[in-house]
Design an enzyme around this catalytic site. Sequence first.
Site, PDB file in Angstrom:
ATOM      1  N   GLY A  76     -15.464  63.663   5.832  1.00 18.06           N
ATOM      2  CA  GLY A  76     -14.919  62.522   6.571  1.00 18.06           C
ATOM      3  C   GLY A  76     -13.914  62.972   7.621  1.00 18.06           C
ATOM      4  O   GLY A  76     -13.038  62.211   8.032  1.00 18.06           O
ATOM      5  N   SER A 123      -7.513  55.368  -3.553  1.00 20.11           N
ATOM      6  CA  SER A 123      -6.909  54.214  -2.860  1.00 20.11           C
ATOM      7  C   SER A 123      -6.066  53.449  -3.866  1.00 20.11           C
ATOM      8  O   SER A 123      -6.344  53.495  -5.079  1.00 20.11           O
ATOM      9  CB  SER A 123      -8.024  53.302  -2.337  1.00 20.11           C
ATOM     10  OG  SER A 123      -7.499  52.039  -1.967  1.00 20.11           O
ATOM     11  N   TYR A 142     -15.580  48.538  -4.084  1.00 18.06           N
ATOM     12  CA  TYR A 142     -14.668  49.551  -3.528  1.00 18.06           C
ATOM     13  C   TYR A 142     -13.681  50.022  -4.597  1.00 18.06           C
ATOM     14  O   TYR A 142     -13.467  51.219  -4.793  1.00 18.06           O
ATOM     15  CB  TYR A 142     -13.936  48.958  -2.327  1.00 18.06           C
ATOM     16  CG  TYR A 142     -13.056  49.937  -1.589  1.00 18.06           C
ATOM     17  CD1 TYR A 142     -13.606  50.922  -0.783  1.00 18.06           C
ATOM     18  CD2 TYR A 142     -11.668  49.878  -1.693  1.00 18.06           C
ATOM     19  CE1 TYR A 142     -12.800  51.834  -0.103  1.00 18.06           C
ATOM     20  CE2 TYR A 142     -10.849  50.777  -1.023  1.00 18.06           C
ATOM     21  CZ  TYR A 142     -11.421  51.748  -0.222  1.00 18.06           C
ATOM     22  OH  TYR A 142     -10.612  52.647   0.446  1.00 18.06           O
TER      23      TYR A 142
HETATM   24  P1  NAP Z   1     -12.575  56.164   8.797  1.00 17.26           P
HETATM   25  O1  NAP Z   1     -11.659  56.274   9.947  1.00 17.26           O
HETATM   26  O2  NAP Z   1     -13.705  55.210   8.850  1.00 17.26           O
HETATM   27  O3  NAP Z   1     -13.119  57.624   8.455  1.00 17.26           O
HETATM   28  C1  NAP Z   1     -14.090  57.830   7.477  1.00 17.26           C
HETATM   29  C2  NAP Z   1     -15.024  58.925   7.944  1.00 17.26           C
HETATM   30  O4  NAP Z   1     -15.977  59.149   6.890  1.00 17.26           O
HETATM   31  C3  NAP Z   1     -15.821  58.539   9.193  1.00 17.26           C
HETATM   32  O5  NAP Z   1     -15.856  59.605  10.119  1.00 17.26           O
HETATM   33  C4  NAP Z   1     -17.190  58.239   8.633  1.00 17.26           C
HETATM   34  O6  NAP Z   1     -18.258  58.497   9.552  1.00 17.26           O
HETATM   35  C5  NAP Z   1     -17.267  59.224   7.485  1.00 17.26           C
HETATM   36  N1  NAP Z   1     -18.318  58.844   6.547  1.00 17.26           N
HETATM   37  C6  NAP Z   1     -18.661  57.605   6.124  1.00 17.26           C
HETATM   38  N2  NAP Z   1     -19.713  57.662   5.304  1.00 17.26           N
HETATM   39  C7  NAP Z   1     -20.057  58.976   5.211  1.00 17.26           C
HETATM   40  C8  NAP Z   1     -21.073  59.677   4.521  1.00 17.26           C
HETATM   41  N3  NAP Z   1     -21.985  59.042   3.773  1.00 17.26           N
HETATM   42  N4  NAP Z   1     -21.134  61.025   4.638  1.00 17.26           N
HETATM   43  C9  NAP Z   1     -20.245  61.693   5.414  1.00 17.26           C
HETATM   44  N5  NAP Z   1     -19.262  61.067   6.106  1.00 17.26           N
HETATM   45  C10 NAP Z   1     -19.159  59.734   6.000  1.00 17.26           C
HETATM   46  O7  NAP Z   1     -11.767  55.755   7.470  1.00 17.26           O
HETATM   47  P2  NAP Z   1     -10.330  56.177   6.906  1.00 17.26           P
HETATM   48  O8  NAP Z   1      -9.527  54.940   6.872  1.00 17.26           O
HETATM   49  O9  NAP Z   1      -9.825  57.394   7.581  1.00 17.26           O
HETATM   50  O10 NAP Z   1     -10.737  56.493   5.404  1.00 17.26           O
HETATM   51  C11 NAP Z   1     -10.760  57.811   4.868  1.00 17.26           C
HETATM   52  C12 NAP Z   1     -10.686  57.693   3.357  1.00 17.26           C
HETATM   53  O11 NAP Z   1      -9.460  57.085   2.962  1.00 17.26           O
HETATM   54  C13 NAP Z   1     -11.788  56.823   2.754  1.00 17.26           C
HETATM   55  O12 NAP Z   1     -12.257  57.413   1.569  1.00 17.26           O
HETATM   56  C14 NAP Z   1     -11.078  55.521   2.459  1.00 17.26           C
HETATM   57  O13 NAP Z   1     -11.686  54.805   1.407  1.00 17.26           O
HETATM   58  C15 NAP Z   1      -9.700  56.024   2.077  1.00 17.26           C
HETATM   59  N6  NAP Z   1      -8.632  55.031   2.203  1.00 17.26           N
HETATM   60  C16 NAP Z   1      -8.324  54.490   3.411  1.00 17.26           C
HETATM   61  C17 NAP Z   1      -7.271  53.562   3.500  1.00 17.26           C
HETATM   62  C18 NAP Z   1      -6.866  52.942   4.800  1.00 17.26           C
HETATM   63  O14 NAP Z   1      -5.981  52.041   4.792  1.00 17.26           O
HETATM   64  N7  NAP Z   1      -7.411  53.349   5.921  1.00 17.26           N
HETATM   65  C19 NAP Z   1      -6.572  53.189   2.345  1.00 17.26           C
HETATM   66  C20 NAP Z   1      -6.932  53.746   1.131  1.00 17.26           C
HETATM   67  C21 NAP Z   1      -7.955  54.678   1.070  1.00 17.26           C
HETATM   68  P3  NAP Z   1     -18.857  57.253  10.403  1.00 17.26           P
HETATM   69  O15 NAP Z   1     -17.728  56.798  11.266  1.00 17.26           O
HETATM   70  O16 NAP Z   1     -20.000  57.843  11.139  1.00 17.26           O
HETATM   71  O17 NAP Z   1     -19.251  56.225   9.376  1.00 17.26           O
END
Ligand code: NAP
Length: 253
Positions: A17, A141, A154
């Site tokens: 990711g 999370s 989720y």
């Molecule tokens: P993000 O900006 O959407 O980044 C996630 C990345 O993972 C994207 O580049 C996405 O690619 C990639 N991805 C999605 N599905 C995939 C797959 N099957 N195989 C490989 N790569 C994949 O999200 P983020 O907010 O940084 O989230 C990162 C992590 O933190 C996640 O696990 C999320 O659940 C966790 N998290 C986030 C928050 C928050 O507030 N943002 C809070 C708690 C936990 P595409 O863009 O091409 O889909």
Amino acid sequence: MAENLDPLRGRVAWVTGAASGIGRAIAYKLAEQGARVGVIDLAEEAALHVAEKLGGSAIACDVSDAGAVRSATRDLEQRVGPPDILVNAAGIAHGEAVAGHDERSWRRVLDINLTGPFHFTREILSGMMERGFGRIVNISSGSGVRVGAGAAAYGTSKGGLIAFTRGVANEAAAAGVTANAVAPGLVDTPMTRQAMGDAEQLASAARSSDIGNPMGIVLQPEDIAHAVAFLCHPDSRGITGQVLHVNGGSLMP
Ligand code: NAP
């Protein structure tokens, strides 16, 4: 004594990711601390861009596909070396009520958020254990602990990820490999922008909603990267099986 500014020099870190948001900030942080980074993501071009900027190597891979993970592992082992550090940050958000929940979306969330980390860990764990050093960090999370309405899939994936982390921690502890989870609160990333709106809407949610926090802050991806780097530090060898919450105090389990 002077602080060692690149404690990860000579180490190899793989980050899933890593083309966006939290994973990208983690990749930059670990590179800044000296690690050679494997940038893993579905988004190929964005992954290449990140790898170019930090002098690492990019690979396009769907973490939910066991075969793709196996071949990405072989490829990255050749290009950057086997990992001393694995950070599973790839994930998707999904909101849907349990009553009438679509079967395919339920499975997709679990396949990516929970089975994805299992796939990568399965490929690299025995190598880490043989080499006698390893740091595995899974991005869970706050929703893995306190699951709001509409977040059952989720929350289950992220709560399951905490359980998985503890299983790995116990299996690998005697070999010098730690496994921990970082549980972010509300972080400003493309994922949250898409789900919740612009910076002003995020700020308002941080001040006054059920996912808000007493600091009233929206976290930045770098806040999460800092916690991950702490757990990856060679001196963090005694910390394993833990969940580090980075959330402005929204949850104090
Ligand atoms: P993000 O900006 O959407 O980044 C996630 C990345 O993972 C994207 O580049 C996405 O690619 C990639 N991805 C999605 N599905 C995939 C797959 N099957 N195989 C490989 N790569 C994949 O999200 P983020 O907010 O940084 O989230 C990162 C992590 O933190 C996640 O696990 C999320 O659940 C966790 N998290 C986030 C928050 C928050 O507030 N943002 C809070 C708690 C936990 P595409 O863009 O091409 O889909």
